[in-house]
Motif scaffolding. Structure first.
Motif, PDB file in Angstrom:
ATOM      1  N   THR A  92      -6.641  11.924  -1.184  1.00 34.91           N
ATOM      2  CA  THR A  92      -7.453  12.645  -2.167  1.00 34.91           C
ATOM      3  C   THR A  92      -8.007  11.730  -3.251  1.00 34.91           C
ATOM      4  OG1 THR A  92      -5.476  13.235  -3.432  1.00 34.91           O
ATOM      5  CG2 THR A  92      -6.251  14.824  -1.778  1.00 34.91           C
ATOM      6  N   ILE A  93      -7.304  10.650  -3.533  1.00 34.23           N
ATOM      7  CA  ILE A  93      -7.784   9.610  -4.455  1.00 34.23           C
ATOM      8  C   ILE A  93      -7.451   8.278  -3.801  1.00 34.23           C
ATOM      9  CG2 ILE A  93      -7.666   8.569  -6.753  1.00 34.23           C
ATOM     10  CD1 ILE A  93      -6.580  11.249  -7.815  1.00 34.23           C
ATOM     11  N   THR A 113       0.884  -1.154   0.000  1.00 33.87           N
ATOM     12  CA  THR A 113       0.000   0.000   0.000  1.00 33.87           C
ATOM     13  C   THR A 113       0.923   1.205   0.000  1.00 33.87           C
ATOM     14  OG1 THR A 113      -1.765  -1.114   1.184  1.00 33.87           O
ATOM     15  CG2 THR A 113      -1.748   1.300   1.289  1.00 33.87           C
ATOM     16  N   VAL A 114       0.774   2.057  -1.006  1.00 37.75           N
ATOM     17  CA  VAL A 114       1.618   3.247  -1.108  1.00 37.75           C
ATOM     18  C   VAL A 114       0.744   4.485  -0.950  1.00 37.75           C
ATOM     19  CG1 VAL A 114       3.156   4.592  -2.594  1.00 37.75           C
ATOM     20  CG2 VAL A 114       3.278   2.081  -2.628  1.00 37.75           C
ATOM     21  N   PHE A 115       1.116   5.319   0.021  1.00 34.68           N
ATOM     22  CA  PHE A 115       0.503   6.627   0.163  1.00 34.68           C
ATOM     23  C   PHE A 115       1.365   7.556  -0.691  1.00 34.68           C
ATOM     24  CE2 PHE A 115      -0.686   4.349   4.059  1.00 34.68           C
ATOM     25  CZ  PHE A 115      -2.064   4.465   3.969  1.00 34.68           C
ATOM     26  N   ALA A 133       2.415  18.264  -3.169  1.00 38.16           N
ATOM     27  CA  ALA A 133       2.781  17.927  -1.789  1.00 38.16           C
ATOM     28  C   ALA A 133       4.285  18.108  -1.583  1.00 38.16           C
ATOM     29  CB  ALA A 133       2.364  16.490  -1.475  1.00 38.16           C
ATOM     30  N   PHE A 134       5.080  17.647  -2.538  1.00 35.83           N
ATOM     31  CA  PHE A 134       6.532  17.834  -2.430  1.00 35.83           C
ATOM     32  C   PHE A 134       6.887  19.322  -2.473  1.00 35.83           C
ATOM     33  CE2 PHE A 134       6.787  13.320  -3.596  1.00 35.83           C
ATOM     34  CZ  PHE A 134       7.794  12.887  -2.738  1.00 35.83           C
ATOM     35  N   HIS A 172      -2.876   5.064  -2.686  1.00 35.88           N
ATOM     36  CA  HIS A 172      -3.779   6.098  -2.213  1.00 35.88           C
ATOM     37  C   HIS A 172      -3.028   7.417  -2.400  1.00 35.88           C
ATOM     38  CE1 HIS A 172      -6.370   3.068  -0.439  1.00 35.88           C
ATOM     39  NE2 HIS A 172      -5.349   2.591   0.248  1.00 35.88           N
ATOM     40  N   VAL A 173      -3.551   8.300  -3.221  1.00 35.58           N
ATOM     41  CA  VAL A 173      -2.912   9.588  -3.467  1.00 35.58           C
ATOM     42  C   VAL A 173      -3.145  10.489  -2.257  1.00 35.58           C
ATOM     43  CG1 VAL A 173      -2.855  11.634  -4.966  1.00 35.58           C
ATOM     44  CG2 VAL A 173      -3.233   9.348  -5.968  1.00 35.58           C
TER      45      VAL A 173
END
Length: 186
Positions: free
Chosen positions: A164-165, A74-76, A82-83, A176-177
């Motif tokens: 957000t997504i 799972t990658v956030f 954001a960066f 998950h964005v």
């Protein structure tokens, strides 16, 4: 014979269209690009115009092989915006070869060794009384919470990112964005 061939061609076209439609309804576009559940995290991320900084960082950290691996992960996934919110010069500093260890730490604090769709995360939050602790591959402890229908992720510095997504299914997990970069303590 021609009639059979045309009918077979029509059937194949309908099936192909149905497969594309099924993927389109299952996965949202991210960064203006379709995300395919049949592709891995890196194969999809490289197509998102909103994740070019993340992709560059993953390459600089030497994590491409890991995130193309079997998983599940799972990658956030923080966006370019954001960066850009990090203090001026932070990204450039992290991308320098001498800071690779810190870059790896920051990036792996966005990765969980599980395939956690938002429904499962929301259930864990509810079951844990409103906050659920998450251990990341990088050894960070994140806290998942809800604000209305949105999932929020608090990092070790106390900053909170919003998903957000959600639920961008990958062949080796889910993305998950998020709208903030998650940072480890010190």
């Amino acid at each position: 014979m021609l009639r059979t061939s045309l009918r077979n061609l029509a059937i194949v076209s309908v099936l192909a269209g149905s497969a594309m439609l099924a993927n389109a309804t299952m996965n949202p576009d991210v960064g203006g690009a379709p995300m395919y559940a049949t592709k891995n995290i890196v194969e999809n991320a490289v197509n998102s115009k909103d994740h070019t900084t993340l992709v560059a960082a993953v390459k600089a950290a030497g994590l491409v092989d890991t995130l193309t691996g079997k998983g599940p992960f799972t990658v956030f996934a923080p966006t370019n915006a954001a960066f850009a919110e990090l203090p001026k010069g932070t990204v450039d500093t992290l991308l320098k070869p001498e800071n690779k260890a810190m870059l790896v730490k920051v990036l792996t604090c966005h990765v969980v060794a599980a395939d956690a769709m938002s429904k499962a995360i929301k259930k864990m939050i509810k079951d844990d009384g409103g906050m659920h602790k998450i251990k990341t591959v990088g050894g960070c402890e994140l806290t998942a919470m809800r604000k209305g229908k949105k999932i929020m992720i608090k990092d070790e510095m106390g900053d909170v990112a919003t998903v957000t997504i959600a639920d961008v299914k990958q062949s080796n997990g889910v993305i998950h964005v998020i709208d903030k970069v998650l940072l480890p303590k010190g």
